[in-house]
Design a protein around this motif. Structure first.
Motif, PDB file in Angstrom:
ATOM      1  N   GLY A  25       1.151  -0.925   0.047  1.00 40.41           N
ATOM      2  CA  GLY A  25       0.220   0.193   0.154  1.00 40.41           C
ATOM      3  C   GLY A  25       0.391   1.226   0.163  1.00 40.41           C
ATOM      4  O   GLY A  25       0.233   2.383   0.342  1.00 40.41           O
ATOM      5  N   GLY A  26       2.248   1.401   0.374  1.00 37.36           N
ATOM      6  CA  GLY A  26       2.958   2.178   0.487  1.00 37.36           C
ATOM      7  C   GLY A  26       3.121   3.122  -1.485  1.00 37.36           C
ATOM      8  O   GLY A  26       2.495   2.699  -2.348  1.00 37.36           O
TER       9      GLY A  26
ATOM     10  N   GLY B  92      -0.574  16.032   1.863  1.00 34.68           N
ATOM     11  CA  GLY B  92      -2.723  16.562   2.465  1.00 34.68           C
ATOM     12  C   GLY B  92      -3.143  15.267   2.311  1.00 34.68           C
ATOM     13  O   GLY B  92      -4.601  15.148   3.094  1.00 34.68           O
ATOM     14  N   GLY B  93      -2.729  14.404   1.583  1.00 37.42           N
ATOM     15  CA  GLY B  93      -2.764  13.504   0.874  1.00 37.42           C
ATOM     16  C   GLY B  93      -3.441  11.872   1.858  1.00 37.42           C
ATOM     17  O   GLY B  93      -2.520  12.424   3.634  1.00 37.42           O
ATOM     18  N   SER B  94      -3.804  10.729   1.350  1.00 34.08           N
ATOM     19  CA  SER B  94      -4.068   9.585   1.912  1.00 34.08           C
ATOM     20  C   SER B  94      -3.462   8.286   1.822  1.00 34.08           C
ATOM     21  O   SER B  94      -3.359   8.418   0.289  1.00 34.08           O
ATOM     22  CB  SER B  94      -5.091   9.575   2.543  1.00 34.08           C
ATOM     23  OG  SER B  94      -5.710  10.677   2.686  1.00 34.08           O
ATOM     24  N   LEU B  95      -3.388   7.601   2.299  1.00 28.31           N
ATOM     25  CA  LEU B  95      -2.524   5.605   2.083  1.00 28.31           C
ATOM     26  C   LEU B  95      -2.831   5.205   3.156  1.00 28.31           C
ATOM     27  O   LEU B  95      -3.414   5.866   4.837  1.00 28.31           O
ATOM     28  CB  LEU B  95      -0.822   6.043   1.903  1.00 28.31           C
ATOM     29  CG  LEU B  95      -0.049   6.684   0.358  1.00 28.31           C
ATOM     30  CD1 LEU B  95       0.809   6.641   0.824  1.00 28.31           C
ATOM     31  CD2 LEU B  95      -0.713   5.867  -0.625  1.00 28.31           C
ATOM     32  N   ARG B  96      -3.075   4.018   2.479  1.00 26.06           N
ATOM     33  CA  ARG B  96      -4.037   3.474   3.393  1.00 26.06           C
ATOM     34  C   ARG B  96      -2.979   1.788   3.305  1.00 26.06           C
ATOM     35  O   ARG B  96      -2.706   1.474   2.118  1.00 26.06           O
ATOM     36  CB  ARG B  96      -4.973   2.964   3.578  1.00 26.06           C
ATOM     37  CG  ARG B  96      -5.627   1.706   4.492  1.00 26.06           C
ATOM     38  CD  ARG B  96      -6.823   0.957   4.440  1.00 26.06           C
ATOM     39  NE  ARG B  96      -6.981   0.461   3.671  1.00 26.06           N
ATOM     40  CZ  ARG B  96      -8.143  -1.097   3.914  1.00 26.06           C
ATOM     41  NH1 ARG B  96      -8.831  -0.974   5.093  1.00 26.06           N
ATOM     42  NH2 ARG B  96      -8.294  -1.644   2.720  1.00 26.06           N
ATOM     43  N   LEU B  97      -2.061   1.537   4.560  1.00 26.34           N
ATOM     44  CA  LEU B  97      -0.872   0.827   4.284  1.00 26.34           C
ATOM     45  C   LEU B  97      -1.655  -1.201   5.151  1.00 26.34           C
ATOM     46  O   LEU B  97      -2.756  -1.045   5.829  1.00 26.34           O
ATOM     47  CB  LEU B  97       0.488   0.629   5.046  1.00 26.34           C
ATOM     48  CG  LEU B  97       0.845   1.780   4.843  1.00 26.34           C
ATOM     49  CD1 LEU B  97       2.202   2.277   5.550  1.00 26.34           C
ATOM     50  CD2 LEU B  97       1.252   1.848   3.177  1.00 26.34           C
TER      51      LEU B  97
ATOM     52  N   VAL C 117       6.531   4.675   2.039  1.00 25.01           N
ATOM     53  CA  VAL C 117       5.029   6.181   1.775  1.00 25.01           C
ATOM     54  C   VAL C 117       6.234   7.157   1.496  1.00 25.01           C
ATOM     55  O   VAL C 117       7.666   7.167   2.744  1.00 25.01           O
ATOM     56  CB  VAL C 117       5.034   6.436   3.273  1.00 25.01           C
ATOM     57  CG1 VAL C 117       4.441   7.631   2.890  1.00 25.01           C
ATOM     58  CG2 VAL C 117       4.188   4.712   2.853  1.00 25.01           C
ATOM     59  N   THR C 118       5.715   7.987   0.476  1.00 29.78           N
ATOM     60  CA  THR C 118       6.649   9.202   0.456  1.00 29.78           C
ATOM     61  C   THR C 118       5.396  10.455  -0.255  1.00 29.78           C
ATOM     62  O   THR C 118       4.614   9.660  -1.297  1.00 29.78           O
ATOM     63  CB  THR C 118       7.683   9.413  -1.064  1.00 29.78           C
ATOM     64  OG1 THR C 118       8.447   8.190  -0.992  1.00 29.78           O
ATOM     65  CG2 THR C 118       8.701  10.465  -1.786  1.00 29.78           C
TER      66      THR C 118
END
Length: 126
Positions: free
Chosen positions: A8-9, A15-20, A122-123
């Motif tokens: 998920g990276g 300001g954005g979102s990620l789900r690992l 995650v970057t």
């Protein structure tokens, strides 16, 4: 032997979102604590948060409190790290880890954890 696999990276704007996700396999015991850590280049591995596998109690470090949420799906044997309002300083390689110790907010040291995933990058761009 427990195996943990993160996914998920990626690259996201500030300001954005990620789900690992962290999928576990090979476990022959009931999990107690799942944790998330991160490590930026040249820095020590940093505790992000953890969850009590039995009742979903969770704990977070102050820098991510209110922005990150850890959850778990027992049926899938998977732990999640939802990351919202991401900042450039969140850029790191993120690792999930499993501890056989009973859940406690003080379990923040990597040596408290017995099994580790390979990490996912995650970057966060500014």
């Amino acid at each position: 032997q427990v195996q943990l696999v993160e996914s998920g990276g990626g690259l996201v704007q500030a300001g954005g979102s990620l789900r690992l996700s962290c999928a576990a396999s090979g476990r022959t015991f009931n999990s107690n604590t799942m944790g998330w850590f991160r490590q930026a280049p040249g820095r020590d591995r940093q505790f992000v948060g953890s969850i009590d596998w039995r009742n979903s109690r969770s704990y977070y470090v102050a820098s991510v409190e209110g922005r990150f949420t850890i959850s778990r799906d027992a049926a899938k044997d998977t732990t999640y790290l939802q990351m919202d309002s991401l900042r450039p300083e969140d850029t790191a390689k993120y690792y999930c880890a499993e501890s056989r110790m009973k859940f406690a907010s003080s379990n923040q040291d990597p040596i408290d954890y017995d099994y580790w995933g390979q990490g996912t990058q995650v970057t966060v761009s500014s």
